[in-house]
Design an enzyme around this catalytic site. Structure first.
Site, mmCIF file in Angstrom:
data_model
loop_
_atom_site.group_PDB
_atom_site.id
_atom_site.type_symbol
_atom_site.label_atom_id
_atom_site.label_comp_id
_atom_site.label_asym_id
_atom_site.label_seq_id
_atom_site.Cartn_x
_atom_site.Cartn_y
_atom_site.Cartn_z
ATOM 1 N N HIS A 117 0.640 -30.650 53.394
ATOM 2 C CA HIS A 117 0.039 -30.920 54.706
ATOM 3 C C HIS A 117 0.472 -32.309 55.214
ATOM 4 O O HIS A 117 0.779 -32.476 56.403
ATOM 5 C CB HIS A 117 -1.489 -30.917 54.611
ATOM 6 C CG HIS A 117 -2.098 -29.616 54.207
ATOM 7 N ND1 HIS A 117 -2.787 -29.449 53.039
ATOM 8 C CD2 HIS A 117 -2.141 -28.404 54.845
ATOM 9 C CE1 HIS A 117 -3.242 -28.204 52.955
ATOM 10 N NE2 HIS A 117 -2.856 -27.545 54.037
ATOM 11 N N GLY A 154 4.396 -25.004 58.040
ATOM 12 C CA GLY A 154 5.174 -25.039 56.805
ATOM 13 C C GLY A 154 5.925 -23.747 56.552
ATOM 14 O O GLY A 154 5.425 -22.653 56.820
ATOM 15 N N MET A 160 -6.292 -25.606 57.122
ATOM 16 C CA MET A 160 -7.614 -25.180 56.664
ATOM 17 C C MET A 160 -8.204 -26.235 55.722
ATOM 18 O O MET A 160 -9.181 -25.971 55.014
ATOM 19 C CB MET A 160 -7.541 -23.812 55.980
ATOM 20 C CG MET A 160 -7.069 -22.729 56.946
ATOM 21 S SD MET A 160 -7.598 -21.074 56.482
ATOM 22 C CE MET A 160 -6.843 -20.901 54.885
ATOM 23 N N GLU A 202 -0.034 -32.887 49.599
ATOM 24 C CA GLU A 202 1.204 -33.512 50.084
ATOM 25 C C GLU A 202 1.983 -32.609 51.047
ATOM 26 O O GLU A 202 2.734 -33.106 51.878
ATOM 27 C CB GLU A 202 2.104 -33.908 48.908
ATOM 28 C CG GLU A 202 1.745 -35.248 48.281
ATOM 29 C CD GLU A 202 1.910 -36.446 49.241
ATOM 30 O OE1 GLU A 202 2.868 -36.472 50.037
ATOM 31 O OE2 GLU A 202 1.047 -37.344 49.187
ATOM 32 N N SER A 224 -0.366 -25.781 47.274
ATOM 33 C CA SER A 224 -1.268 -24.923 48.031
ATOM 34 C C SER A 224 -2.688 -25.345 47.711
ATOM 35 O O SER A 224 -2.986 -25.702 46.560
ATOM 36 C CB SER A 224 -1.052 -23.460 47.606
ATOM 37 O OG SER A 224 -2.148 -22.667 48.022
ATOM 38 N N ARG A 227 -5.012 -23.431 47.340
ATOM 39 C CA ARG A 227 -5.514 -22.439 46.375
ATOM 40 C C ARG A 227 -5.101 -22.749 44.939
ATOM 41 O O ARG A 227 -5.670 -22.173 44.011
ATOM 42 C CB ARG A 227 -5.057 -21.028 46.767
ATOM 43 C CG ARG A 227 -5.755 -20.508 48.012
ATOM 44 C CD ARG A 227 -5.494 -19.018 48.235
ATOM 45 N NE ARG A 227 -6.366 -18.467 49.242
ATOM 46 C CZ ARG A 227 -6.032 -18.275 50.533
ATOM 47 N NH1 ARG A 227 -4.822 -18.596 50.950
ATOM 48 N NH2 ARG A 227 -6.909 -17.771 51.389
ATOM 49 N N LYS A 230 6.394 -22.635 53.700
ATOM 50 C CA LYS A 230 5.728 -21.966 52.576
ATOM 51 C C LYS A 230 5.123 -20.658 53.060
ATOM 52 O O LYS A 230 5.128 -19.657 52.378
ATOM 53 C CB LYS A 230 4.650 -22.872 52.000
ATOM 54 C CG LYS A 230 4.260 -22.461 50.618
ATOM 55 C CD LYS A 230 2.820 -22.668 50.360
ATOM 56 C CE LYS A 230 2.036 -21.467 50.371
ATOM 57 N NZ LYS A 230 0.650 -21.536 50.306
HETATM 58 P P1 AMP Z 1 -3.218 -24.110 55.254
HETATM 59 O O1 AMP Z 1 -4.151 -25.288 55.191
HETATM 60 O O2 AMP Z 1 -2.933 -23.509 53.923
HETATM 61 O O3 AMP Z 1 -3.597 -23.119 56.312
HETATM 62 O O4 AMP Z 1 -1.823 -24.694 55.710
HETATM 63 C C1 AMP Z 1 -1.681 -25.450 56.881
HETATM 64 C C2 AMP Z 1 -0.218 -25.692 57.143
HETATM 65 O O5 AMP Z 1 0.360 -26.380 56.033
HETATM 66 C C3 AMP Z 1 0.572 -24.393 57.313
HETATM 67 O O6 AMP Z 1 1.530 -24.586 58.341
HETATM 68 C C4 AMP Z 1 1.232 -24.239 55.968
HETATM 69 O O7 AMP Z 1 2.437 -23.497 56.026
HETATM 70 C C5 AMP Z 1 1.497 -25.676 55.608
HETATM 71 N N1 AMP Z 1 1.688 -25.829 54.155
HETATM 72 C C6 AMP Z 1 0.836 -25.420 53.191
HETATM 73 N N2 AMP Z 1 1.366 -25.686 51.972
HETATM 74 C C7 AMP Z 1 2.580 -26.252 52.186
HETATM 75 C C8 AMP Z 1 3.620 -26.736 51.341
HETATM 76 N N3 AMP Z 1 3.525 -26.684 50.016
HETATM 77 N N4 AMP Z 1 4.721 -27.262 51.919
HETATM 78 C C9 AMP Z 1 4.835 -27.300 53.275
HETATM 79 N N5 AMP Z 1 3.887 -26.871 54.134
HETATM 80 C C10 AMP Z 1 2.779 -26.348 53.595
#
Ligand code: AMP
Length: 280
Positions: A37, A147, A30, A35, A185, A187, A149
């Site tokens: 990502h 991830g 998103m 780091e 994150s 967020r 997470k």
């Molecule tokens: P998002 O942009 O939050 O939807 O996350 C995109 C992808 O990045 C998802 O597969 C998450 O699980 C992964 N991700 C987000 N934060 C982390 C993190 N701290 N460590 C590893 N992967 C992450």
């Protein structure tokens, strides 16, 4: 790096690469890249010949009172980071292309999607599964990296791919953390300095369990009570849940079973909802 927003153009670009015998690796995000990502992108590089990253703040996975409008965005910074990582294609669809008028099809993983965050965020995982299916259909990746997470999300995507015969290998990647243990994150950008330091309690509490994983097997109720106490001692943190679950089924366990256990937490720090987990 090529940047595209039209699903049809993306589909053609990816089909040409696959026809030339290239393995396509994919990392859905998103945006507001950090780091965590970038670690997923590097993993995709190792697994594939070409790497596709998508950036889409998916309205379908946000509840009516959630943070869709204020979700952090940095399209130029994200593109710069992707370029620096050697991403081949950056796919940034817009909402109207993803969900045209009359859109009426949804993907639901029922049991895994009904526990933990799924029980508290109705429709969230349906939104995730629907958008990930659409992205898989457009891109046709050989491998996609997610991830740990978002452990429940990863488990649900694995189930969906298996159940629906989606021809993609799902790869999980460990959580990338700040020096004090806070999971990276997008967020975290919402947190004030005092909230930011308070948020570290989540991983600090979870880490206590791993230090003791060689010790006597603990009852889930004891683990939950202990984590509650540690986390609730932080006045800025409002705990939503702590659960001890089987890491395959995500169903509650009576006791910690080494090798098989996930302890997951969700909490609100100020107005920011954060999640974390640990495998034992
Ligand atoms: P998002 O942009 O939050 O939807 O996350 C995109 C992808 O990045 C998802 O597969 C998450 O699980 C992964 N991700 C987000 N934060 C982390 C993190 N701290 N460590 C590893 N992967 C992450």
């Amino acid at each position: 790096m090529i940047e595209l927003s039209e699903p049809r153009q993306v589909a053609r670009w990816c089909a040409e690469r696959r026809a030339a015998g290239r393995r396509v690796g994919f990392v859905p995000t998103m945006g507001y890249l950090h780091e965590g990502h970038l670690a997923l992108i590097r993993r995709a590089r190792e697994l594939a010949d070409v790497v596709v990253v998508s950036i889409f703040v998916n309205p379908l996975q946000f509840g009516p009172r959630e943070d869709l409008e204020r979700y952090p965005r940095d399209p130029q910074g994200d593109a710069r980071k992707c370029r620096a990582e050697g991403v081949d294609l950056l796919f940034v669809p817009d909402g109207r292309q993803m969900y045209p008028t009359g859109f009426d099809s949804f993907v639901d993983v029922r049991t895994l999607g009904g526990t933990l965050c799924g029980a508290r965020r109705p429709g969230h995982f349906q939104g995730v599964c629907t958008v990930v299916t659409k992205l898989f259909n457009v891109i046709g990746p050989c491998a996609a990296v997610f991830g740990e997470k978002d452990f429940q999300q990863l488990a649900i995507i694995r189930r969906m791919v298996l159940d629906l015969n989606q021809p993609v290998e799902v790869i999980g990647h460990p959580t990338v953390r700040e020096a004090d243990g806070l999971a990276l994150s997008s967020r975290n950008a919402y947190l004030s300095p005092s909230e930011r330091s308070a948020a570290a309690v989540l991983n600090r509490a979870l880490s206590r369990l791993v230090d003791r994983s060689g010790g006597p097997i603990a009852l889930a109720t004891e683990v939950v009570a202990e984590l509650r106490q540690v986390i609730e001692a932080q006045p800025l943190v409002r705990l939503e849940y702590v659960e001890v679950v089987d890491k395959g089924t995500l169903q509650p366990l009576d006791r910690v079973m080494p090798g098989q256990t996930l302890v997951a937490v969700a909490a609100t720090v100020g107005t920011t909802r954060l999640i974390d987990n640990i495998q034992i």
